[in-house]
Design a protein around this motif. Structure first.
Motif, PDB file in Angstrom:
ATOM      1  N   ARG A 114     -31.782  63.534  54.241  1.00 24.25           N
ATOM      2  CA  ARG A 114     -31.123  64.034  53.042  1.00 24.25           C
ATOM      3  C   ARG A 114     -30.105  65.097  53.431  1.00 24.25           C
ATOM      4  O   ARG A 114     -30.386  65.986  54.236  1.00 24.25           O
ATOM      5  CB  ARG A 114     -32.152  64.624  52.081  1.00 24.25           C
ATOM      6  N   PRO A 124     -24.730  68.028  48.691  1.00 27.57           N
ATOM      7  CA  PRO A 124     -23.583  67.407  48.026  1.00 27.57           C
ATOM      8  C   PRO A 124     -22.243  67.773  48.642  1.00 27.57           C
ATOM      9  O   PRO A 124     -21.230  67.125  48.374  1.00 27.57           O
ATOM     10  CB  PRO A 124     -23.692  67.941  46.595  1.00 27.57           C
ATOM     11  N   SER A 171     -24.613  51.713  47.168  1.00 30.44           N
ATOM     12  CA  SER A 171     -24.532  52.530  48.376  1.00 30.44           C
ATOM     13  C   SER A 171     -23.234  52.196  49.105  1.00 30.44           C
ATOM     14  O   SER A 171     -22.539  51.238  48.759  1.00 30.44           O
ATOM     15  CB  SER A 171     -25.743  52.292  49.276  1.00 30.44           C
ATOM     16  N   VAL A 199     -24.911  55.494  52.970  1.00 31.60           N
ATOM     17  CA  VAL A 199     -25.098  56.633  52.079  1.00 31.60           C
ATOM     18  C   VAL A 199     -25.685  56.151  50.760  1.00 31.60           C
ATOM     19  O   VAL A 199     -25.165  55.223  50.139  1.00 31.60           O
ATOM     20  CB  VAL A 199     -23.771  57.373  51.829  1.00 31.60           C
ATOM     21  N   VAL A 200     -26.769  56.803  50.344  1.00 28.06           N
ATOM     22  CA  VAL A 200     -27.475  56.456  49.110  1.00 28.06           C
ATOM     23  C   VAL A 200     -27.576  57.702  48.249  1.00 28.06           C
ATOM     24  O   VAL A 200     -27.932  58.779  48.752  1.00 28.06           O
ATOM     25  CB  VAL A 200     -28.896  55.929  49.426  1.00 28.06           C
ATOM     26  N   GLU A 201     -27.244  57.583  46.963  1.00 28.54           N
ATOM     27  CA  GLU A 201     -27.406  58.723  46.064  1.00 28.54           C
ATOM     28  C   GLU A 201     -28.892  59.035  45.904  1.00 28.54           C
ATOM     29  O   GLU A 201     -29.723  58.137  45.762  1.00 28.54           O
ATOM     30  CB  GLU A 201     -26.793  58.420  44.691  1.00 28.54           C
ATOM     31  N   ASP A 202     -29.234  60.330  45.930  1.00 28.57           N
ATOM     32  CA  ASP A 202     -30.629  60.770  45.876  1.00 28.57           C
ATOM     33  C   ASP A 202     -30.861  61.618  44.633  1.00 28.57           C
ATOM     34  O   ASP A 202     -30.467  62.775  44.581  1.00 28.57           O
ATOM     35  CB  ASP A 202     -30.961  61.578  47.135  1.00 28.57           C
ATOM     36  N   ARG A 260     -27.574  63.445  48.761  1.00 29.90           N
ATOM     37  CA  ARG A 260     -27.424  62.073  49.233  1.00 29.90           C
ATOM     38  C   ARG A 260     -28.331  61.827  50.422  1.00 29.90           C
ATOM     39  O   ARG A 260     -28.669  62.750  51.163  1.00 29.90           O
ATOM     40  CB  ARG A 260     -25.960  61.814  49.603  1.00 29.90           C
TER      41      ARG A 260
END
Length: 384
Positions: A249, A252, A266, A297-300, A308
């Motif tokens: 992680r 931002p 992603s 990259v994956v939004e978290d 991310r």
């Protein structure tokens, strides 16, 4: 007057204390301790009151009963060894001075080696045990789609402010307190067992300490990390060099330009060049330029704050967005192994006992060994 990490004697602890000592001899059998002591060249003289083997158990008991002084710990150990019957107990309780000398003579190396032996033995026992298998959101899971879940954690533990400790670990923080030893660990998710650890002065960054542990990872591992310096190409390459997948992680504000948008939302990106000229991980998952390994990259949305996730798993079919977000969120919200260690073993004293860096390292490994025994007991149950 008791020094940091010691209280006065308490009455006979009775059967529970003897069972606790039995846990130590059961988790670390005398023959294993003797083998490790011999390998480290610490056999010593067999006719002495505190043989190296007994001293190992004494240090472990010191960590198991952190709120008691040396002689009270020794009394509990003598009773427990006699009750367990697996190791010859000393004929009398040694003095505090004798215990201190025996600890110095033994050093930290046997405890590092004993921990490594215990981890290897546990890994063999746990091989093939059922785990995650894609059960997203299960906090207690140990595997995800066939990969063993491992997290990197860090902690700082206060030590006495002796001149030696201050010189090695650094001065106490402004406003008081004590110097601190920095600890980094690889922890198996689900079981909470520490698989590898490293110590250093308080100024040492956890990512730098952790880089010395990445050679314990390999294909079939998925390493989770959470900010705190785990966001650059150099540490990324080191962590993935042995074939492990990564799921880390970042905040931002990390600069991650979109290179290719994927169908699940992603996207592929890469770190900015660090000027090292080294290539990415050797597993073939993260390809790209030598200075900027490609990441997905994956939004978290976990923890209610922007962020991310970066992963080496570039194919969405092998790790869907929802699963990765739930996986990392479950780990972050679950119990942390090093926090458990601090709460279970150090809460009563807050400050370690040892007034030298070698003694501090010995004591930290002793606490990790006790934590290992307690975690195995909790996971396996008394019948195993």
């Amino acid at each position: 007057m008791s020094r940091p990490g010691q209280f006065g004697p308490e009455p006979d602890g009775g059967l529970p204390d003897r069972i606790a000592v039995g846990l130590l001899t059961g988790s670390f059998p005398p023959e294993l301790v003797e083998r490790v002591v011999a390998r480290c060249g610490r056999e010593g003289q067999r006719n002495r009151l505190l043989t190296p083997k007994v001293t190992v158990y004494l240090v472990l008991a010191m960590c198991l009963f952190p709120g008691h002084g040396y002689q009270e710990v020794a009394r509990r150990l003598v009773r427990g060894l006699a009750w367990a019957g697996r190791c010859a107990a000393p004929g009398q309780v040694p003095s505090t001075a004798a215990i201190s000398r025996a600890r110095v003579k033994l050093g930290a190396e046997p405890f590092r080696e004993l921990f490594a032996e215990a981890v290897r033995s546990a890994a063999v026992e746990e091989a093939g045990r059922a785990g995650w298998s894609g059960q997203v959101g299960q906090v207690g899971g140990v595997r995800y789609r066939g990969r063993r879940l491992v997290a990197v954690e860090g902690a700082a533990i206060e030590v006495p402010d002796s001149a030696e400790n201050v010189a090695y670990f650094g001065s106490p923080e402004p406003g008081g307190g004590y110097p601190r030893v920095r600890l980094a660990a690889l922890v198996e998710c689900g079981t909470g067992a520490v698989a590898a650890a490293a110590t250093g002065p308080s100024a040492a960054a956890v990512p730098n300490l952790a880089r010395g542990l990445f050679d314990r990872l390999g294909g079939g591992d998925l390493l989770l990390a959470d900010r705190g310096g785990f966001d650059g190409p150099a540490v990324w390459r080191d962590a993935s060099a042995g074939g492990a997948d990564l799921l880390w992680r970042v905040g931002p504000d990390a600069v991650l330009p979109v290179r290719q948008l994927l169908g699940d939302g992603s996207f592929l990106s890469g770190f900015a060049s660090d000027g090292s000229g080294h290539g990415g991980g050797g597993s073939g998952r993260s390809t790209g330029s030598a200075a900027a390994p490609v990441v997905r990259v994956v939004e978290d949305p976990s923890a209610g704050e922007p962020g991310r996730l970066l992963t080496t798993i570039l194919d969405p079919g092998r790790a869907p967005v929802a699963e990765l977000a739930a996986l990392h969120g479950a780990w972050r919200s679950g119990a942390r192994a090093l926090r458990d260690l601090a709460a279970d073993q150090l809460e009563a004293v807050r400050v370690l006992r040892s007034r030298s860096p070698e003694g501090v390292e010995q004591e930290v490994w002793g606490h990790l060994l006790v934590h290992h025994a307690l975690r195995r007991l909790r996971v396996s149950g008394p019948g195993r």
